[in-house]
Design an enzyme around this catalytic site. Structure first.
Site, PDB file in Angstrom:
ATOM      1  N   ALA A 105       0.724  -0.993   0.635  1.00  0.00           N
ATOM      2  CA  ALA A 105       0.173   0.024   0.086  1.00  0.00           C
ATOM      3  C   ALA A 105       0.871   1.325  -0.404  1.00  0.00           C
ATOM      4  O   ALA A 105       1.988   0.992   0.295  1.00  0.00           O
ATOM      5  CB  ALA A 105      -0.183   0.130   0.915  1.00  0.00           C
ATOM      6  N   PHE A 106       0.116   2.827  -0.418  1.00  0.00           N
ATOM      7  CA  PHE A 106       0.953   3.863  -0.560  1.00  0.00           C
ATOM      8  C   PHE A 106       1.382   4.124   0.679  1.00  0.00           C
ATOM      9  O   PHE A 106       2.058   4.870   0.884  1.00  0.00           O
ATOM     10  CB  PHE A 106       0.310   5.036  -1.165  1.00  0.00           C
ATOM     11  N   LYS A 107       0.635   3.441   1.713  1.00  0.00           N
ATOM     12  CA  LYS A 107       0.371   3.409   2.953  1.00  0.00           C
ATOM     13  C   LYS A 107       2.070   3.650   3.546  1.00  0.00           C
ATOM     14  O   LYS A 107       2.162   3.841   4.855  1.00  0.00           O
ATOM     15  CB  LYS A 107      -0.261   3.156   3.904  1.00  0.00           C
ATOM     16  N   ASP A 108       2.565   2.269   2.953  1.00  0.00           N
ATOM     17  CA  ASP A 108       3.934   2.180   4.088  1.00  0.00           C
ATOM     18  C   ASP A 108       4.545   3.626   3.798  1.00  0.00           C
ATOM     19  O   ASP A 108       5.276   3.392   4.555  1.00  0.00           O
ATOM     20  CB  ASP A 108       4.697   1.151   2.747  1.00  0.00           C
ATOM     21  N   ALA A 111       4.010   5.211   7.076  1.00  0.00           N
ATOM     22  CA  ALA A 111       3.788   4.705   8.482  1.00  0.00           C
ATOM     23  C   ALA A 111       5.178   4.252   8.820  1.00  0.00           C
ATOM     24  O   ALA A 111       5.816   4.656   9.560  1.00  0.00           O
ATOM     25  CB  ALA A 111       3.430   3.339   8.198  1.00  0.00           C
TER      26      ALA A 111
END
Ligand SMILES: *Cc1c(COP(=O)(O)O)cnc(C)c1O
Length: 326
Positions: A105-108, A111
């Site tokens: 996910a681009f959220k890596d 995060a």
């Protein structure tokens, strides 16, 4: 660099306090007091910089001397450790692949950077932090993975039972150590409500230091602006006007894009793409903000009825277009 609360411009904190707290005491979101343009030299030499060098220049702009350069570079090297390739689809259409991180996910990006930065700020204290996060899938996986084995931080992920994918459930529930997954009988909104209730519970807050890892935390947004520069660098023929179409939910990704534009990246236009949850589309077209209960769709990461970054977007639009009344 000071960060103000979107509810009160006179309430200002350091970057360290902004990232550790997540949300201001008055429930406002933290915003950088100024977003300085990157130097012309950096913009014109973008092509010769690596992704990590770009990330370093941008984060210096937001963090200034609160983290010494060597330590900042260490954080970047261990968090921005996978690529963000631009793939050409046709003459005028490119796609930025943001799924090369550990949870896909681009959220890596957000995060991992946030986890290592918090770890840095906590390393010499005996301050323990508990991160409470509600997820409809992507956020929980990225946050759990990003914070795994980070000293001084415990993570509790609330997810709606049966409403996230099997892979995501495994990504969240199999890590152990400092990551606790809680399956909630209900929807994402129920998970979110539990988190919000915890944040205003004075008794709970007097016992544990609570923080948030949803995109209300400024520490997730700064690293998301890195890949706007990185992708711009890769696009051929940059004398064409460049438009970014951004799939939008809580508007964190779009906010990071607006940060990039404020820093001087010549982005002609953004398209904030929404699904049936088109609260932001309506806001842009008629100026009135009307949050509502989210509708469930196939693109569940975009099913948001009251996008949390709206307060930041309002302030950014005023910075970019001073005459604007919103
Ligand atoms: C998180 C997410 C979104 C929404 O991003 P925001 O920053 O919340 O606007 C859209 N698509 C996918 C796949 C996501 O994971």
């Amino acid at each position: 660099m000071k960060y103000y609360s979107t509810n009160n411009k006179n309430y200002k904190v350091s970057f360290k306090e902004a990232i550790l707290k997540g949300l201001a005491d008055d429930k406002g979101l933290f915003m950088p007091e100024t977003i300085n343009p990157l130097s012309k030299a950096i913009l014109s030499y973008l092509q010769s910089l690596s992704f990590q060098e770009i990330a370093f220049e941008i984060s210096k702009n937001f963090i200034e001397d609160e983290i010494p350069p060597n330590d900042l570079m260490t954080i970047i090297e261990s968090s921005i450790s996978f690529e963000a390739p631009v793939v050409k689809l046709s003459d005028q259409l490119n796609i930025l692949e943001l799924f090369h991180g550990p949870t896909l996910a681009f959220k890596d990006f957000g995060a991992r950077f946030m986890a290592r930065t918090m770890e840095y700020f906590l390393k010499d204290s005996n301050h323990e932090l508990t991160i409470l996060v509600a997820t409809s899938g992507d956020t929980g996986s990225a946050v759990a993975n990003g914070f795994l084995n980070v000293k001084g931080i415990n993570v509790i992920v609330l997810y709606p039972g049966g409403k996230i994918s099997k892979i995501q459930e495994k990504q969240i529930t199999t890590l152990g150590n400092n990551i606790t997954a809680v399956e909630v009988e209900g929807t994402f909104d129920d998970c979110q409500r539990i988190v919000k209730t915890a944040f205003v519970d004075e008794e709970l807050k007097s016992k544990i230091n609570l923080s948030s890892a949803n995109s209300i935390n400024i520490g997730r947004l700064i690293p998301q602006s890195f890949y706007y520069f990185e992708s711009f660098k890769q696009i051929e023929n940059t004398n064409r006007k460049i438009v970014y179409s951004v799939p939008s939910g809580n508007l964190g990704n779009l906010t990071a894009g607006l940060f990039a534009k404020k820093m001087g990246l010549p982005i002609h236009k953004f398209i904030a793409a929404t699904n049936a949850n088109d609260i932001f589309t309506k806001f842009i077209s008629n100026g009135s903000y009307e949050p509502r209960v989210s509708e469930i769709t196939l693109s569940n990461a975009m099913d948001v009825g009251d996008p949390s970054n709206i307060a930041r977007i309002r302030d950014l639009l005023k910075m970019i277009i001073p005459k604007l009344q919103m």
